[in-house]
Design an enzyme around this catalytic site. Structure first.
Site, PDB file in Angstrom:
ATOM      1  N   ARG A 287     -19.519  -3.857  16.395  1.00 41.97           N
ATOM      2  CA  ARG A 287     -18.823  -5.084  16.009  1.00 41.97           C
ATOM      3  C   ARG A 287     -17.491  -5.202  16.736  1.00 41.97           C
ATOM      4  NH1 ARG A 287     -18.294  -5.542   9.805  1.00 41.97           N
ATOM      5  NH2 ARG A 287     -20.541  -5.408  10.112  1.00 41.97           N
TER       6      ARG A 287
ATOM      7  N   CYS B 234     -16.969  -9.478   3.700  1.00 37.71           N
ATOM      8  CA  CYS B 234     -16.324  -8.176   3.581  1.00 37.71           C
ATOM      9  C   CYS B 234     -15.139  -8.296   2.629  1.00 37.71           C
ATOM     10  CB  CYS B 234     -15.858  -7.695   4.948  1.00 37.71           C
ATOM     11  SG  CYS B 234     -17.191  -7.663   6.173  1.00 37.71           S
TER      12      CYS B 234
ATOM     13  N   CYS C 147      -0.216   4.701   7.066  1.00 43.11           N
ATOM     14  CA  CYS C 147      -0.906   4.511   8.343  1.00 43.11           C
ATOM     15  C   CYS C 147      -0.022   3.733   9.316  1.00 43.11           C
ATOM     16  CB  CYS C 147      -2.222   3.772   8.122  1.00 43.11           C
ATOM     17  SG  CYS C 147      -3.284   4.535   6.875  1.00 43.11           S
TER      18      CYS C 147
ATOM     19  N   CYS D 241     -20.007  -6.406   1.758  1.00 42.60           N
ATOM     20  CA  CYS D 241     -19.483  -5.088   2.114  1.00 42.60           C
ATOM     21  C   CYS D 241     -18.145  -4.913   1.410  1.00 42.60           C
ATOM     22  CB  CYS D 241     -19.293  -4.985   3.628  1.00 42.60           C
ATOM     23  SG  CYS D 241     -18.583  -3.422   4.194  1.00 42.60           S
TER      24      CYS D 241
ATOM     25  N   CYS E 299     -20.412   1.602   7.062  1.00 43.24           N
ATOM     26  CA  CYS E 299     -19.721   0.886   8.121  1.00 43.24           C
ATOM     27  C   CYS E 299     -18.445   1.659   8.427  1.00 43.24           C
ATOM     28  CB  CYS E 299     -19.409  -0.537   7.669  1.00 43.24           C
ATOM     29  SG  CYS E 299     -18.432  -1.516   8.832  1.00 43.24           S
TER      30      CYS E 299
ATOM     31  N   CYS F 197       0.837  -1.201   0.000  1.00 49.10           N
ATOM     32  CA  CYS F 197       0.000   0.000   0.000  1.00 49.10           C
ATOM     33  C   CYS F 197       0.870   1.247   0.000  1.00 49.10           C
ATOM     34  CB  CYS F 197      -0.912  -0.011   1.224  1.00 49.10           C
ATOM     35  SG  CYS F 197      -2.051   1.397   1.272  1.00 49.10           S
TER      36      CYS F 197
END
Length: 414
Positions: free
Chosen positions: A272, A109, A69, A142, A202, A65
């Site tokens: 969740r 997901c 982060c 999702c 979400c 990526c």
């Protein structure tokens, strides 16, 4: 305790607590912990009974990526020894999803690392959604692909996506210390795009990154304002090879208080239990089921979860039941509002004012993406864990990197 009685009354009315009340939950003592869980449990049972929704992650594209982060094992410059592979073919993703559905998951997901999808990526994911739904009637899908450009949420909706995940992760005030390559506002914008397109929004958080109680309350209040249908609460897994590898700040009791605070602030949404539960909650995981109404089954994106059967046994032993495919997750007032094309009102707060125009039902960190246990941190294997890992240490033995399932020739865990 007057505080807990007040919070239960507000939760049953869908009324927003004050910031002071939310902070007071996080400040309760360990002696008061069972009272806090019991109070949150009353609110949880009011809106969700004893049902537990199961969700299953499929990592469509792992690693490499370009975002930075700090919590993420797939980040730019990460030295974490995770699986790295490019896009799964639709039939490969469908096969991986089938394992989760067979284990009881009602939502799949689909997650891909990266800043955000290209239009070609959206087409690719659309074909994957089609393949999954052809083989698994009634399953919810999702998507979690990072920051969305104009029109992409609508295209995902038209391709059959039911929901879109993009986490806020932490408070606006501290976001810049965690990520430099995009902003908190970028994340809010993507959640609003998903909402406006008619996808179930979400969006959740990661606890344990060195944030304050005020930061935790800020991000949960922001999630309520955004009117997210699903709020995944992740607990940081400090991956060796990432900047937060030494951030071991959580106890099981702290995790339960955070979950309870989220339930009181977001009483009628899907809260969740996501990444980090095995590592940080450990033997207290069953207590969390009295607060949350949704968990992930099996493995996560870059790390391994406990055996799927162990999760099913835990749910049954704690007196809960797996939510069936034909059951609506959200309470009727939220589901009806979504079907009518309006916001699912949380009551008491002006939840449509953030730019969201619709709601439906709908895991949670990643690079530009973010889902479930996170592209970046996920869960650890259910191995012996010390009572409390020491802050300032790297503890690679507590994090089992995923070596099975999607992107490998080894059967998945579900």
């Amino acid at each position: 305790m007057d505080l807990l009685n007040t919070l239960v009354d507000k939760g049953l009315r869908r009324e927003l607590p004050t910031r002071e009340e939310a902070l007071a939950v996080l400040a309760t003592s360990d002696d008061e912990l069972l009272d806090v869980v019991a109070a949150a449990g009353k609110v949880r049972r009011q809106w969700f009974g004893r049902r537990v929704k199961l969700n299953y992650l499929v990592n469509l594209k792992s690693g490499l990526c370009p975002e930075d982060c700090s919590y993420c094992s797939q980040r730019l410059g990460s030295k974490a020894e995770i699986l790295k592979y490019t896009w799964l073919k639709p039939e490969e993703a469908s096969q991986a999803a089938a394992a989760g559905v067979a284990g009881g998951a009602k939502r799949v997901c689909l997650v891909a690392s990266g800043r955000g999808p290209t239009d070609r990526d959206v087409d690719r994911v659309g074909k994957t959604i089609e393949a999954i739904k052809e083989q698994n009637e009634g399953v919810e899908v999702c998507a979690c692909l990072g920051l969305l450009s104009d029109g992409q949420a609508e295209r995902l909706r038209d391709a059959g996506a039911d929901a879109y995940n993009h986490n806020l992760n932490t408070s606006e005030a501290t976001y810049g210390a965690i990520t430099k390559t995009h902003t908190y506002a970028d994340r809010v914008d993507t959640v609003q795009k998903a909402h406006a397109a008619g996808l179930s929004a979400c969006s959740g958080l990661i606890a344990g990154m060195g944030e304050t109680d005020e930061d935790l309350v800020d991000v949960v209040f922001s999630l309520r304002e955004l009117d997210a249908d699903s709020v995944p609460v992740n607990f940081l897994i400090p991956f060796e090879g990432t900047p937060l590898a030494k951030e071991w700040n959580l106890t099981p009791q702290r995790c339960l208080r955070i979950l309870a605070m989220a339930r009181f602030v977001c009483p009628d949404v899907e809260v969740r239990l996501a990444g980090g539960r095995e590592v940080h909650l450990r033997s207290l995981q069953p207590l969390a089921l009295h607060v949350v109404n949704s968990i992930f089954l099996g493995d996560y994106l870059t790390s391994e979860g406990q055996a799927g059967q162990a999760d099913l046994d835990m749910i049954a032993d704690a007196g809960f039941e797996v939510e069936g495919a034909g059951t609506s997750t959200l309470p009727a007032h939220r589901s009806d509002a979504a079907a009518a094309g309006g916001c699912g009102s949380n009551g008491g707060a002006s939840v449509c004012g953030s730019g969201a125009t619709t709601g439906d039902d709908a895991p949670a960190a990643g690079c530009g993406s973010a889902c479930g246990g996170c592209s970046g941190h996920g869960h650890a294997e259910a191995a012996p864990v010390p009572a409390q890992a020491e802050a300032g240490e790297v503890r690679p033995e507590l994090v089992a990197v995923r070596r099975r399932g999607a992107g490998t020739d080894i059967a998945p865990n579900a």
